[in-house]
Design a protein around this motif. Sequence first.
Motif, PDB file in Angstrom:
ATOM      1  N   GLN A 142      45.541  38.104  41.905  1.00 24.69           N
ATOM      2  CA  GLN A 142      44.495  38.592  41.008  1.00 24.69           C
ATOM      3  C   GLN A 142      44.860  39.999  40.565  1.00 24.69           C
ATOM      4  O   GLN A 142      45.111  40.881  41.394  1.00 24.69           O
ATOM      5  CB  GLN A 142      43.144  38.571  41.722  1.00 24.69           C
ATOM      6  CG  GLN A 142      41.951  38.814  40.815  1.00 24.69           C
ATOM      7  CD  GLN A 142      40.633  38.559  41.531  1.00 24.69           C
ATOM      8  OE1 GLN A 142      40.550  38.603  42.755  1.00 24.69           O
ATOM      9  NE2 GLN A 142      39.596  38.276  40.756  1.00 24.69           N
ATOM     10  N   GLU A 144      44.263  43.693  38.295  1.00 26.55           N
ATOM     11  CA  GLU A 144      43.201  44.692  38.327  1.00 26.55           C
ATOM     12  C   GLU A 144      42.033  44.343  37.415  1.00 26.55           C
ATOM     13  O   GLU A 144      40.905  44.792  37.634  1.00 26.55           O
ATOM     14  CB  GLU A 144      43.777  46.062  37.939  1.00 26.55           C
ATOM     15  CG  GLU A 144      44.773  46.607  38.956  1.00 26.55           C
ATOM     16  CD  GLU A 144      45.319  47.960  38.553  1.00 26.55           C
ATOM     17  OE1 GLU A 144      44.971  48.420  37.431  1.00 26.55           O
ATOM     18  OE2 GLU A 144      46.071  48.555  39.343  1.00 26.55           O
ATOM     19  N   GLY A 146      40.871  41.378  37.155  1.00 25.89           N
ATOM     20  CA  GLY A 146      40.194  40.224  37.723  1.00 25.89           C
ATOM     21  C   GLY A 146      40.781  38.893  37.311  1.00 25.89           C
ATOM     22  O   GLY A 146      40.283  37.837  37.731  1.00 25.89           O
ATOM     23  N   SER A 175      45.653  39.772  47.224  1.00 30.79           N
ATOM     24  CA  SER A 175      44.942  40.442  46.134  1.00 30.79           C
ATOM     25  C   SER A 175      43.724  39.668  45.644  1.00 30.79           C
ATOM     26  O   SER A 175      42.874  40.229  44.936  1.00 30.79           O
ATOM     27  CB  SER A 175      45.891  40.689  44.960  1.00 30.79           C
ATOM     28  OG  SER A 175      46.390  39.460  44.454  1.00 30.79           O
ATOM     29  N   SER A 177      40.165  38.291  45.516  1.00 36.70           N
ATOM     30  CA  SER A 177      38.965  38.938  46.035  1.00 36.70           C
ATOM     31  C   SER A 177      38.271  38.113  47.115  1.00 36.70           C
ATOM     32  O   SER A 177      38.395  36.894  47.176  1.00 36.70           O
ATOM     33  CB  SER A 177      37.971  39.195  44.904  1.00 36.70           C
ATOM     34  OG  SER A 177      37.417  37.977  44.443  1.00 36.70           O
ATOM     35  N   ARG A 178      37.524  38.815  47.932  1.00 39.03           N
ATOM     36  CA  ARG A 178      36.745  38.186  48.991  1.00 39.03           C
ATOM     37  C   ARG A 178      35.730  37.195  48.402  1.00 39.03           C
ATOM     38  O   ARG A 178      35.492  36.121  48.960  1.00 39.03           O
ATOM     39  CB  ARG A 178      36.032  39.257  49.818  1.00 39.03           C
ATOM     40  CG  ARG A 178      35.293  38.730  51.043  1.00 39.03           C
ATOM     41  CD  ARG A 178      34.528  39.844  51.714  1.00 39.03           C
ATOM     42  NE  ARG A 178      35.416  40.907  52.155  1.00 39.03           N
ATOM     43  CZ  ARG A 178      35.952  40.972  53.358  1.00 39.03           C
ATOM     44  NH1 ARG A 178      35.699  40.021  54.245  1.00 39.03           N
ATOM     45  NH2 ARG A 178      36.735  41.968  53.700  1.00 39.03           N
ATOM     46  N   ARG A 181      37.451  34.004  47.526  1.00 45.11           N
ATOM     47  CA  ARG A 181      37.842  33.299  48.742  1.00 45.11           C
ATOM     48  C   ARG A 181      36.647  32.569  49.363  1.00 45.11           C
ATOM     49  O   ARG A 181      36.794  31.457  49.874  1.00 45.11           O
ATOM     50  CB  ARG A 181      38.431  34.290  49.758  1.00 45.11           C
ATOM     51  CG  ARG A 181      39.812  34.788  49.394  1.00 45.11           C
ATOM     52  CD  ARG A 181      40.284  35.900  50.309  1.00 45.11           C
ATOM     53  NE  ARG A 181      41.634  36.296  49.975  1.00 45.11           N
ATOM     54  CZ  ARG A 181      42.736  35.746  50.470  1.00 45.11           C
ATOM     55  NH1 ARG A 181      42.631  34.758  51.350  1.00 45.11           N
ATOM     56  NH2 ARG A 181      43.931  36.153  50.102  1.00 45.11           N
ATOM     57  N   ARG A 192      40.979  39.048  53.782  1.00 44.77           N
ATOM     58  CA  ARG A 192      42.235  39.121  53.040  1.00 44.77           C
ATOM     59  C   ARG A 192      43.432  39.006  53.987  1.00 44.77           C
ATOM     60  O   ARG A 192      43.363  39.351  55.148  1.00 44.77           O
ATOM     61  CB  ARG A 192      42.320  40.443  52.271  1.00 44.77           C
ATOM     62  CG  ARG A 192      41.279  40.556  51.163  1.00 44.77           C
ATOM     63  CD  ARG A 192      41.303  41.946  50.564  1.00 44.77           C
ATOM     64  NE  ARG A 192      40.312  42.058  49.514  1.00 44.77           N
ATOM     65  CZ  ARG A 192      40.595  42.198  48.222  1.00 44.77           C
ATOM     66  NH1 ARG A 192      41.844  42.228  47.838  1.00 44.77           N
ATOM     67  NH2 ARG A 192      39.642  42.302  47.327  1.00 44.77           N
TER      68      ARG A 192
END
Length: 459
Positions: A142, A144, A146, A175, A177-178, A181, A192
């Motif tokens: 991912q 910067e 998004g 990279s 994002s949480r 995930r 991560r």
Amino acid sequence: MTTLPSCCTSRYTALSARFAPAFAEVAQGELPREAGRHLPFAAFEQLREQGLGALSVPESAGGAGASQEDAFRLLMDLAAVDANTAHLMRSHLSFVQHVLAQPGRTVRDRWLRRVVEGEVAGSALSEGRDSPLGRLGTTVSQDEAGQLLINGSKYYTTGSIFSTWALATVRLDPSVSRALRRKVLPRATTSRGTTPAAGSGGRGGSQRADVALAVVRVRQPRITVKDDWDGFGQRLTGTGTMEFHGAGVEELLALPPADGPVPLHHESTLMALLAGIGRAALRDGVEQTRRRRRSPNTGGGLSPREDDQLLGIIGELSAQQATVEELVRAAGRDLDAALTLAGVGQEQPDGELEGAPGGRVAGVGMDGDGAEAMHRAALTAHRAHVMVPKLVLDTCTRIFDTLGASATSTDLQLDRHWRNARTIASHDPAVFMARMVGDWEVNGTRTVPYLQTGATDED
């Protein structure tokens, strides 16, 4: 094996009548495509326009609402007229099953709507030929802004060259994002970085904790699709290489449960393709036997259509083919029964992977009647896998025993049936399924699904 109500048979009858004209059109061009190695873009497009891609989409979502058995039967029908085009449709039907397995209703509805509107997907689930077993070299990161980006390469990408989308198994880069995930990974693996393996382990392989599915638009600048499949069968399926060089990802999806219906659908639809090929080989062999006039002096002077020995061969092959088709249908019926017990059709709210253990499909966390029904369905599928390749390959070979040397003419291309069947049967060799079924019968060891193939360490 489970017997379903007569309404299920009438649904197949209606669907068969609906798609029969399109199947007949596909059949007319099969031999010229095979002879010239012309990829079936037009044939696949015709099936897409007729709505075959929405075959397994529930009626409530605008699809045909076919059961598993219905879908397997129609796939057999299509493979009987063109095994290559049927294999393309199998990849798309597998994509639909992955969508139905998603825990969130919003995700399911979004992709089912696209399927109903005519969008189709191919497969990009397998790594390259030398990829190590249990490891994924294809990653999603991912940036910067998004945006999700995919890098790596896949092989055996059946159907992708014909499709709007490709479904790829990927490893998530740290990279990612949480929040993303949480949507696609089990709750215990949302941190991560490297995470422990999750899902089924042991002999069946493992579902890694950082692995998800990426839906990728095929036609974009940073993707290369190569028709470099060099197998002697299924030559028109576009089962070649797909390379990703920082291409955009439309969406991440969750892996389906390893002990749920998706792996069984994957396995059983291969058997449906084989069954269709067997039907085609028998059909062509019978037609050539009826037309045949020449007979050797060692044959007793009888015409082939009056020769008891040749008729006996045809009779045996007919019985084999009936057995093959019933084995495939039984796999579909038992899977339908398991899905019913799992609560198929029950609406579930949006949630994370753990939030809907009794959702549209069965999987990890099931117990009681649902889990046992899924286990029965797995055994039925594996038993079919043991016998169907053997019987179909025998039919594709022995049909020549009723014919003469002229049957080997390249104009007839009767060898295509064996080549296609042998190629599909090599996908996940039946010897491993036989071992697992035997281990269950003798020792009560649960079978495991086919999940992946890769190079093993020699150290």
